[in-house]
Design a protein around this motif. Structure first.
Motif, short mmCIF file in Angstrom:
data_model
loop_
_atom_site.label_atom_id
_atom_site.label_comp_id
_atom_site.label_asym_id
_atom_site.label_seq_id
_atom_site.Cartn_x
_atom_site.Cartn_y
_atom_site.Cartn_z
N ARG A 196 0.71 -1.08 0.28
CA ARG A 196 0.15 0.03 0.02
C ARG A 196 0.90 1.38 0.11
O ARG A 196 0.79 2.24 -0.87
CB ARG A 196 -0.87 0.00 1.24
CG ARG A 196 -1.89 1.38 1.38
CD ARG A 196 -2.46 1.14 2.63
NE ARG A 196 -1.75 1.09 3.74
CZ ARG A 196 -2.34 1.13 5.08
NH1 ARG A 196 -3.53 0.94 5.32
NH2 ARG A 196 -1.45 1.19 6.22
N VAL A 246 2.25 2.17 -3.53
CA VAL A 246 1.42 2.67 -4.24
C VAL A 246 1.81 4.61 -4.35
O VAL A 246 1.74 5.23 -5.06
CB VAL A 246 -0.07 2.66 -3.95
CG1 VAL A 246 -1.05 3.40 -4.80
CG2 VAL A 246 -0.36 1.10 -4.35
N ALA A 276 2.49 -2.37 -7.45
CA ALA A 276 1.92 -1.46 -6.63
C ALA A 276 2.45 0.13 -7.02
O ALA A 276 1.99 1.02 -7.27
CB ALA A 276 2.17 -1.52 -5.16
#
Length: 399
Positions: A215, A218, A347
């Motif tokens: 995450r 990203v 990502a």
């Protein structure tokens, strides 16, 4: 004793030294043209709206080819994969140099070849370095790798910009192609550091341990796109509004000034990481990076652009090195090194999709380029704070 503790000093015959040599040549070639691709499109009368839409597709393609790229690395090894990536990149640079003549076909070739090459190289390099690094001195080794990147990134945009200005932008692409060929030479001097003929296996992958770093990656992708794509467009359309090719040299000079600052701080950051201060470095430099993006919409002069670039490089080197150290350690812990790097690469490119899509939407809402680009920087300044949410096990011991 010195070689055993710091074997990256093993001249040109060690694995780290050869990896650094190949990395420098590859980064020199990439940095020579990466900063100018979006500008080259802009100077060839492609609208900002079109360029933003193009990068949505480009980064989405890169995210999709991460899986087959990881399969190649697993099968032939990271060094051979980097060799393949260098060769695949060459047609894209040659085709892109003819953008004015063949138009959309040049963009299609660039997307397919360069997108595949960049993704394959990134996965292979991360797998290779994470395997051969020394755990006790990984911070220093990452610092030296960052110094290699900064030397290449500092010289290349300036040289590439001068070539584009004094001769023409197309020659920059051709010079970069030659460097990519040379970058392949050092990679095959030693054996592959991983077992060959592997297959990707997601069974037993520790998603609970790894998902937060994915995450956060990203957000890293959003930051990277804001710096490498959107910032040069802002400089070309707002700060330097000349129509001549001199803009390539101006932006190249700005890039060179900034990355040499990163060259200075890279060693200091590496020492901090090895002294178990990586978590603090990650948080503080991420906050500084966020502030840098929030400042970008208000840059209107070359002097303020230089100051912003310098501040950006100080922050970027810190968070990138701390994040990379945590990422390499986590790759070791998962027991699925290539799978983890595959997820990280996907990502990263999803972050590029998000940043490009935000710019595309902003340009749909308003035709004022300065407002649209500025709004994207503000979004990036907020989004990058998610990098702090990464929970790397290695930094738990430093609290």
């Amino acid at each position: 004793l010195l070689v055993r503790r710091h074997f990256w000093r093993n001249a040109t015959f060690g694995e780290i030294a050869e990896l650094y040599t190949a990395r420098m040549l590859r980064m020199t070639a990439n940095a020579m043209i990466a900063t100018f691709v979006a500008i080259y499109m802009f100077k060839n009368d492609y609208s900002l709206h079109f360029i933003a839409g193009y990068y949505v597709i480009y980064f989405l393609f890169k995210a999709l080819v991460a899986y087959p790229g990881a399969q190649i690395v697993a099968r032939v090894g990271p060094k051979h994969a980097m060799l393949i990536a260098n060769v695949v990149s060459i047609p894209s640079l040659i085709a892109f140099s003819f953008l004015d003549e063949i138009g959309i076909w040049a963009l299609l070739t660039y997307t397919l070849c360069q997108g595949s090459s960049m993704t394959l190289y990134s996965i292979a390099h991360l797998v290779d370095f994470s395997k051969v690094k020394h755990d006790d001195n990984a911070g220093k080794e990452i610092g030296y790798m960052n110094i290699i990147d900064k030397i290449a990134a500092g010289i290349s945009p300036l040289v590439g910009g001068l070539i584009a200005w004094l001769i023409n932008p197309e020659v920059t692409m051709w010079v970069a192609s030659v460097l990519l060929l040379l970058a392949a030479v050092p990679l095959l001097r030693t054996a592959e550091p991983v077992r060959l003929g592997q297959k990707l296996d997601f069974r037993g992958f520790p998603w609970a341990m790894a998902w937060r770093s994915m995450r956060a990656e990203v957000a890293v992708g959003i930051d990277s796109t804001a710096v490498m794509v959107i910032w040069p467009l802002f400089l070309a359309s707002v700060v330097f509004m000349q129509s001549e090719d001199v803009v390539y040299a101006q932006i190249g000079a700005l890039s060179a000034i900034a990355v040499f600052v990163g060259l200075i701080v890279s060693h200091v950051y590496g020492v901090l990481i090895d002294r178990k201060r990586g978590r603090e470095l990650l948080i503080s430099t991420t906050a500084l990076k966020s502030l840098t993006h929030l400042m970008r919409p208000f840059v209107v002069t070359p002097v303020s652009a230089v100051m912003t670039n310098v501040l950006n490089e100080v922050a970027a080197a810190g968070y990138a090195m701390a994040f990379m150290r945590g990422m390499f350690d986590l790759a070791d812990r998962t027991g699925h090194r290539i799978v983890y790097v595959l997820c990280i690469e996907a990502a990263l490119n999803l972050g590029g999709v998000v940043a490009s899509l935000v710019l595309f939407i902003a340009l749909t809402i308003t035709t004022d380029a300065q407002i649209a680009l500025g709004a994207t920087f503000i979004f990036a300044g907020i989004a990058i704070l998610f990098i702090m949410s990464a929970r790397f096990p290695i930094y738990r011991r430093s609290r």
